[in-house]
Design a protein around this motif. Structure first.
Motif, PDB file in Angstrom:
ATOM      1  N   THR A  20       0.833  -1.205   0.000  1.00 51.67           N
ATOM      2  CA  THR A  20       0.000   0.000   0.000  1.00 51.67           C
ATOM      3  C   THR A  20       0.868   1.255   0.000  1.00 51.67           C
ATOM      4  N   VAL A  21       1.865   1.255   0.891  1.00 50.31           N
ATOM      5  CA  VAL A  21       2.749   2.414   0.985  1.00 50.31           C
ATOM      6  C   VAL A  21       3.517   2.598  -0.323  1.00 50.31           C
ATOM      7  N   ALA A  22       4.009   1.479  -0.860  1.00 48.60           N
ATOM      8  CA  ALA A  22       4.815   1.559  -2.079  1.00 48.60           C
ATOM      9  C   ALA A  22       3.996   2.136  -3.231  1.00 48.60           C
ATOM     10  N   LEU A  23       2.737   1.700  -3.326  1.00 53.12           N
ATOM     11  CA  LEU A  23       1.900   2.191  -4.419  1.00 53.12           C
ATOM     12  C   LEU A  23       1.622   3.687  -4.258  1.00 53.12           C
ATOM     13  N   PHE A  24       1.276   4.082  -3.043  1.00 54.81           N
ATOM     14  CA  PHE A  24       0.986   5.497  -2.818  1.00 54.81           C
ATOM     15  C   PHE A  24       2.207   6.356  -3.119  1.00 54.81           C
ATOM     16  N   GLN A  25       3.377   5.846  -2.752  1.00 59.60           N
ATOM     17  CA  GLN A  25       4.581   6.626  -3.028  1.00 59.60           C
ATOM     18  C   GLN A  25       4.847   6.716  -4.523  1.00 59.60           C
ATOM     19  N   ALA A  26       4.687   5.566  -5.202  1.00 60.21           N
ATOM     20  CA  ALA A  26       4.964   5.548  -6.636  1.00 60.21           C
ATOM     21  C   ALA A  26       4.000   6.460  -7.393  1.00 60.21           C
ATOM     22  N   MET A  27       2.773   6.577  -6.891  1.00 60.67           N
ATOM     23  CA  MET A  27       1.776   7.397  -7.562  1.00 60.67           C
ATOM     24  C   MET A  27       1.803   8.846  -7.068  1.00 60.67           C
ATOM     25  N   ASN A  28       2.680   9.075  -6.086  1.00 57.03           N
ATOM     26  CA  ASN A  28       2.713  10.416  -5.496  1.00 57.03           C
ATOM     27  C   ASN A  28       1.384  10.839  -4.889  1.00 57.03           C
ATOM     28  N   TRP A  29       0.689   9.854  -4.346  1.00 58.73           N
ATOM     29  CA  TRP A  29      -0.574  10.156  -3.692  1.00 58.73           C
ATOM     30  C   TRP A  29      -0.296  10.581  -2.258  1.00 58.73           C
ATOM     31  N   PRO A  30      -1.083  11.440  -1.728  1.00 49.97           N
ATOM     32  CA  PRO A  30      -0.900  11.791  -0.311  1.00 49.97           C
ATOM     33  C   PRO A  30      -1.379  10.633   0.572  1.00 49.97           C
ATOM     34  N   GLY A  31      -0.860  10.575   1.782  1.00 46.30           N
ATOM     35  CA  GLY A  31      -1.290   9.540   2.715  1.00 46.30           C
ATOM     36  C   GLY A  31      -0.366   8.343   2.679  1.00 46.30           C
ATOM     37  N   GLN A  32      -0.311   7.670   3.834  1.00 43.13           N
ATOM     38  CA  GLN A  32       0.565   6.505   3.934  1.00 43.13           C
ATOM     39  C   GLN A  32      -0.182   5.365   4.613  1.00 43.13           C
ATOM     40  N   PRO A  33      -1.171   4.802   3.940  1.00 47.96           N
ATOM     41  CA  PRO A  33      -1.965   3.754   4.580  1.00 47.96           C
ATOM     42  C   PRO A  33      -1.138   2.467   4.751  1.00 47.96           C
ATOM     43  N   LEU A  34      -1.339   1.803   5.921  1.00 53.87           N
ATOM     44  CA  LEU A  34      -0.584   0.579   6.185  1.00 53.87           C
ATOM     45  C   LEU A  34      -1.369  -0.660   5.787  1.00 53.87           C
ATOM     46  N   THR A  35      -2.682  -0.516   5.627  1.00 57.83           N
ATOM     47  CA  THR A  35      -3.468  -1.703   5.277  1.00 57.83           C
ATOM     48  C   THR A  35      -4.279  -1.421   4.016  1.00 57.83           C
ATOM     49  N   VAL A  36      -4.749  -2.495   3.412  1.00 58.59           N
ATOM     50  CA  VAL A  36      -5.540  -2.362   2.190  1.00 58.59           C
ATOM     51  C   VAL A  36      -6.808  -1.559   2.455  1.00 58.59           C
ATOM     52  N   GLU A  37      -7.440  -1.875   3.598  1.00 54.55           N
ATOM     53  CA  GLU A  37      -8.690  -1.197   3.927  1.00 54.55           C
ATOM     54  C   GLU A  37      -8.452   0.311   4.041  1.00 54.55           C
ATOM     55  N   ALA A  38      -7.381   0.670   4.750  1.00 53.98           N
ATOM     56  CA  ALA A  38      -7.067   2.085   4.904  1.00 53.98           C
ATOM     57  C   ALA A  38      -6.772   2.709   3.546  1.00 53.98           C
ATOM     58  N   ALA A  39      -6.089   1.962   2.686  1.00 53.84           N
ATOM     59  CA  ALA A  39      -5.733   2.497   1.372  1.00 53.84           C
ATOM     60  C   ALA A  39      -6.980   2.751   0.540  1.00 53.84           C
ATOM     61  N   VAL A  40      -7.898   1.784   0.545  1.00 55.70           N
ATOM     62  CA  VAL A  40      -9.110   1.947  -0.248  1.00 55.70           C
ATOM     63  C   VAL A  40      -9.922   3.132   0.266  1.00 55.70           C
ATOM     64  N   ALA A  41     -10.011   3.222   1.599  1.00 58.48           N
ATOM     65  CA  ALA A  41     -10.746   4.339   2.193  1.00 58.48           C
ATOM     66  C   ALA A  41     -10.123   5.663   1.770  1.00 58.48           C
ATOM     67  N   GLU A  42      -8.812   5.699   1.822  1.00 54.43           N
ATOM     68  CA  GLU A  42      -8.085   6.910   1.446  1.00 54.43           C
ATOM     69  C   GLU A  42      -8.374   7.289  -0.004  1.00 54.43           C
ATOM     70  N   ILE A  43      -8.282   6.276  -0.875  1.00 54.03           N
ATOM     71  CA  ILE A  43      -8.496   6.523  -2.302  1.00 54.03           C
ATOM     72  C   ILE A  43      -9.908   7.010  -2.554  1.00 54.03           C
ATOM     73  N   GLU A  44     -10.858   6.378  -1.861  1.00 49.93           N
ATOM     74  CA  GLU A  44     -12.254   6.776  -2.077  1.00 49.93           C
ATOM     75  C   GLU A  44     -12.526   8.164  -1.540  1.00 49.93           C
ATOM     76  N   SER A  45     -12.045   8.408  -0.344  1.00 47.51           N
ATOM     77  CA  SER A  45     -12.374   9.697   0.265  1.00 47.51           C
ATOM     78  C   SER A  45     -11.698  10.849  -0.480  1.00 47.51           C
TER      79      SER A  45
END
Lengths: 248, 264, 565
Positions: C247-272
């Motif tokens: 999750t962290v690696a993908l967010f970093q590679a995409m330059n997305w804000p946020g550093q979610p540690l779990t898939v659930e957190a990542a999906v929530a982040e992406i949706e919100s």
């Protein structure tokens, strides 16, 4: 005999005993021949390559390991019988004699516990001791098996002796292959585990070594002397071996 | 790998204290050694089989049927040539067979079967841990019993490893079925070395785990299994001891059950 | 918070080695905390664990400097059985720490050493059997337990000693995914209360729930901090040989804000944050290898072990094409290994046929078979016996009667392919686990079999070694070898296999191209498997790519400006 009793105060030696016993039992079971109770009647067993290596590398732990392993072989094989007691003693000797005779059997012994694959003397000592320890087991188990009516001594003592001897000769490849790894990497060479710095070379022990050797020669060849029956030979030979072993 | 002969039932024999059973089997061994006449030994064998029936464990014997038959045949064929009797039946190049030696061979075959069956009686009704516990209570020092118990625990693991090693080497082309004696000898190296080394890698771990659990070879410890000697145990031991005494009397004073004098 | 374990400039090197195993470790673990220790293999994780209860330096000897104080006791100054009053340790190899022939006796072992009376033992055993979920197996023979059960028993027997400190060294290595999940949830239960918990693991996903993460590198403490502080630094943990969180690696590679540690957190982040629009997962045509000739074929194959009373394999129909790269997945006991052993004739079908190149396995001589299908067993120590690497590798070809020149060439080529050139004269027993694994592969490779089967080729290896091994297999596959791996490591199947076969209870549950199989999370769940975090994220986002790089590419190519709808 002293180390064989002292080792029970050393955790690593106790564990080594278990592991040796388990390897021996597992190979006895996994490569079981048809008649396990009459040891090695049909062929040389894979388990037969281990005794010299166990005895030499692990000393008393190897000896007790073989003795216990053989009993476990009987437990898992379903062949618990009075012969299991003889098997216990005989297999103990197969592990006990290699390390004790190695330092005491003059003139082949060189007074240390060291093994050197490049030294002719090491090979010679190995072969002599392989024969003696195999024969000692053959004589002791044979005498007992004959007495309780399981198998005649004249047959069983020779079969066990020859099988053990051949097994040990093949086993020299095992010893060469594992000696360095066991001593230097796994650090399980028994004089180091037990902090034994000086090999036992007392006169008493050398006498014991010769008594054992004499007992083996008497037990294996005595019956060929005209007028001597095999059964008559078996008990004096057993007494020599047992008595000599106690002095080692 | 499950290797035990233990037969999970709840009979009186299963409930006996392991000490009683170990002692009892030793007594049966001793009773067998009192006579060398086939009839007498057949009687003892019948007794052992009767106990097997009450322990509901006859099926354990079935597992070892081939071994039992083989042991019997082996004895019957071999002994006559090594024992001398009075009534010589035939002679050939120094070999002689007499009717006594034939009977003796037959008796020894029966005795061997009785030995194995008596041993199985113990194994079928006593778990390995009970045997170890029984031995401790019979006075074997704890470290020795521990080595035995741990070896019993590890043996199936190593046997599994052994089977895997055979498969691994066979996959590489190792020929296990060759009739050639030298090829047979040569195969020992690729089998025994991996068995040895893979097992030895355990040793230090085992010793470390052992010390980490507070084990010390020379300090006292308590025992989870408490053995209870009940009236049943006393009864069983009493009956067997009396039987043994009676047999000794029959053999030594009345000279019953002897085919070849001077042998057990 | 009071401290429970204090490391004070601890350094240690093993006897006869020049490289220190631990260098100047200082730090504190507070009472009741949960610390995850991570790092590459050889980083010093196990040594650190052993230093806590004094096995280092009392049992494993060497040069020891500094010290460790645990619950007021100095580890190096007390003998190990004495330290057992305050430290319970579960060592790496569960098989090597079970001493008893049945479950309850094993639980009692440590208590007997502590001289507890019987009634107290019984109480503790009852309690902790329930904690580790083995209460139904109380009287079972230890040897008959599964790997996961053995591990839980090893943990339970240490727990029963009720020490204030509990150390577990890689408790999830070498067990199947379901067993691993059991252990991880057990760890979650254990962290409540006053117990200080120290766990080592190779996998970053296990560290998320910890209070503190320690990163070791070459015997030094490279970093320590909260999971958020450590796990969000992908380059740091990768440099320590740990696979970064997907999750962290993908967010970093995409330059997305946020550093979610779990898939659930990542999906929530992406949706919100509306980083991309959620789509229905679409199934794209992914090329599977269909052009190769059929090399292995199982026809209505069933198998029952001689001692078994149910079939280990049921009516298997399967073809495998030459040149394919196949992963076989499933829990232990699902039949993967049993099926694979049919591929080279180690087992013969009870019913049905096993064909190699259209001919029944039985028609092949053993020697011929070894040239068609090579089998690398899980534990390299189960086959290594020679005194040099060259001899070991030469064993197979020699026994199959290969002539000298071909033999020399094949040895050189297989050593080269496994990265072992220059190791010819080394003693294989003295190599490390990863190297021994490669010797085993090389020894099979030297025969040049068309198909190579590998049983758990990455067990016990850290991320770097796992990747090396898999890259090697990829090269072999490109050279034309058909590769079949049996694995519990989902990310390995996802990233390397072209085709995945999912097994359960002796049947094939699902069989298809890896992307399709891993899209079907319900089927995977049915055999108690779950994709890695990366692929779970991919499935949530409806992507087709299977690797991080490809996912980034895919996302960027159809880049939807954040918040555009």
């Amino acid at each position: 005999m002293q180390h064989a009793l002292l080792m029970w105060k050393n955790t690593r030696m106790i564990v080594l005993t278990s592991v040796c016993a388990a390897i021996y039992a597992a190979t006895l079971i996994a490569f079981k021949t048809v008649v396990p109770i009459i040891p090695g009647v049909t062929e040389v067993r894979v388990a037969g390559v281990f005794p010299m290596t166990f005895g030499f590398l692990f000393g008393p732990a190897g000896a007790w390991g073989l003795a216990i392993g053989n009993v476990i072989g009987d437990i898992f094989g379903g062949t618990l019988s009075p012969a299991s007691i003889a098997g216990f003693i005989g297999n103990f000797l197969m592990g006990y004699l290699p390390y004790t005779l190695w330092s005491t059997l003059i003139p082949v012994a060189n007074g240390t516990y060291a093994w050197d694959a490049k030294s002719v003397r090491s090979w010679l000592t190995y072969i002599v001791i392989a024969f003696i320890s195999g024969a000692a087991a053959g004589v002791v188990i044979g005498a007992f098996a004959d007495a309780i009516g399981m198998v005649p001594y004249a047959i069983i003592s020779k079969i066990i002796t020859i099988n053990n001897f051949i097994g040990s000769l093949i086993g020299i490849m095992l010893l060469i292959a594992v000696f360095d790894v066991t001593k230097n990497q796994l650090r399980l060479f028994w004089p180091e585990v037990m902090d034994v710095s000086v090999a036992n070379t007392a006169m008493k022990a050398s006498l014991g070594a010769w008594l054992v050797a004499a007992g083996c020669i008497l037990g294996v060849f005595g019956g060929f002397v005209p007028g001597l029956s095999w059964t008559a030979v078996s008990w004096p030979a057993t007494c020599l071996i047992m008595g000599g072993s106690l002095l080692l | 790998m499950n290797l035990t002969f233990y037969n999970d039932e709840a009979t009186w024999l299963h409930r006996l204290d392991p000490r009683t059973k170990i002692g009892g089997v030793l007594l049966i061994f001793a009773i067998c050694l009192c006579f060398n006449h086939p009839l007498f030994i057949a009687l003892i064998l019948t007794g052992v089989l009767a106990i097997f029936t009450t322990a509901k464990s006859m099926k354990v014997l079935w597992k070892l049927r081939f071994l039992l038959v083989l042991l019997f045949v082996f004895s019957v064929v071999l002994w006559p040539f090594f024992i001398k009797g009075k009534t010589v039946l035939f002679q050939w190049h120094g070999l002689e067979v007499s009717s006594e030696s034939l009977l003796y061979g037959f008796a020894m075959g029966l005795r061997l079967m009785t030995f194995v069956r008596a041993g199985l009686l113990l194994l079928a009704t006593t778990k390995n841990e009970e045997i170890a516990n029984g031995l401790i209570r019979l006075g074997i020092p704890y470290p020795v019993a521990f080595a035995l118990a741990t070896a019993i625990r590890l043996a199936p693991t190593f046997a599994d490893a052994g089977a895997t090693i055979v498969q691994a080497q066979v996959s590489r082309g190792l020929d296990l079925d060759s009739k050639n004696i030298f090829i047979r000898f040569k195969r020992f190296t690729p089998l025994s070395i991996p068995i040895f080394i893979s097992a030895m890698r355990y040793t230090n771990f085992l010793a470390m785990a052992l010390e980490s659990k507070g084990f010390r070879p020379d300090t006292p410890r308590t025992s989870y299994y408490e053995a209870r000697i009940t009236g049943r145990d006393w009864l069983a031991m009493g009956v067997l001891t009396l039987t043994f005494a009676a047999c000794l009397y029959l053999r030594l004073s009345l000279h019953w059950g002897i085919i070849i004098p001077g042998r057990l | 918070m009071t401290s429970s374990i204090v490391f004070d400039h601890l350094s240690f090197s093993y006897q006869n080695t020049s490289i220190p195993a631990l260098q100047d470790i200082s730090g504190e673990m507070s009472r009741g905390s949960f610390t995850m220790v991570m790092g590459h293999s050889g980083a010093g994780k196990s040594t650190l664990c052993c230093a806590i209860n004094g096995l280092v330096p009392r049992f494993l000897r060497g040069d020891y400097a500094g010290g460790v104080i645990v619950e007021g006791m100095e580890a190096g100054k007390n003998i190990v059985p004495e330290m057992a009053q305050v430290v319970g340790i579960v060592l790496q190899d569960f098989e090597a720490q079970l001493f008893s022939t049945n479950v309850e006796l094993e639980m009692a072992f440590g208590l007997e050493n502590k001289c507890l009376p019987r009634t107290a033992m019984e109480e503790r055993i009852d309690t902790y059997m329930r904690v580790v979920g083995l209460e139904e197996l109380r009287k079972r023979d230890t040897a008959t337990l599964s790997g996961g059960q053995k591990q839980r028993l090893a943990i339970g027997s240490v727990l029963a000693m009720e020490t204030p400190v509990l150390v577990m060294d890689e408790p999830t290595t070498d067990i199947d995914p379901e067993g691993r999940r059991h252990i991880l949830s057990l760890i979650r239960t254990l962290r409540v209360g006053e117990r200080t918990l120290v766990v080592t693991d190779l996998d970053a996903e296990a560290a998320v729930q910890a209070d503190q993460v320690w990163l070791l590198k070459d015997g030094q403490l490279a970093a320590q901090g909260t999971p958020v502080e450590i796990l969000t630094d992908s380059s740091l943990i990768e440099s320590c040989g740990v696979r970064p969180l997907a999750t962290v690696a993908l967010f970093q590679a995409m330059n997305w804000p946020g550093q979610p540690l779990t898939v659930e957190a990542a999906v929530a982040e992406i949706e919100s944050r509306r980083l991309i629009c959620p789509r229905r997962p679409e199934c794209r045509a992914i090329s599977t290898l269909t052009n190769g000739k059929v090399i292995l074929e199982a026809r209505n194959l069933s198998y029952r072990y001689p001692s078994g009373d149910i079939n280990a394999l049921n009516d298997i129909a399967l073809t495998i094409n030459e040149g394919d790269f196949v992963a076989m997945l499933g829990q232990n006991g699902s039949g993967k290994t049993t099926l694979a052993k049919h591929f080279n004739g180690l087992l013969k079908p009870t019913v049905g046929d096993m064909l190699i190149r259209g001919r029944p396995v039985n028609d092949y001589r053993r020697h011929k078979l070894a040239r068609e299908v090579g089998y690398v067993f899980q534990n390299p120590d189960h086959q290594i016996f020679a005194s040099t690497v060259r001899e070991e590798v030469a064993f197979g070809p020699r026994i199959l009667g290969m002539d000298r020149k071909t033999l020399e060439r094949n040895i050189a080529e297989s050593l080269d392919a496994t990265g072992l050139s220059g190791f010819e004269d080394k003693n294989p027993f003295l190599l490390n686990r990863g190297e021994r694994q490669r010797v085993a592969v090389a020894s099979i490779l030297a025969v040049k079999p068309a198909v190579i089967i590998l049983d758990e080729p990455t067990t016990g290896l850290d991320y770097v070694h796992q990747r090396d091994t898999m890259e090697m297999l990829k090269r072999l596959n490109q050279l034309g070898h058909t590769i079949i791996i049996i694995t519990h490591a989902m990310w390995i199947a996802e990233a390397y296999a072209r085709r995945s076969i999912l097994m359960k209870e002796g049947r094939i549950l699902l069989d298809g191209s890896t992307p399709t199989v891993f899209s079907d999370e319900n089927m995977l769940a049915a055999s108690s498997l779950a994709p890695s975090d990366l692929i779970r994220l991919r499935n949530r986002l409806g992507l087709a790519a299977m690797t991080l790089t490809d996912m980034v590419k895919e996302l960027k190519s159809e880049a939807v400006p954040p918040g555009s709808f």
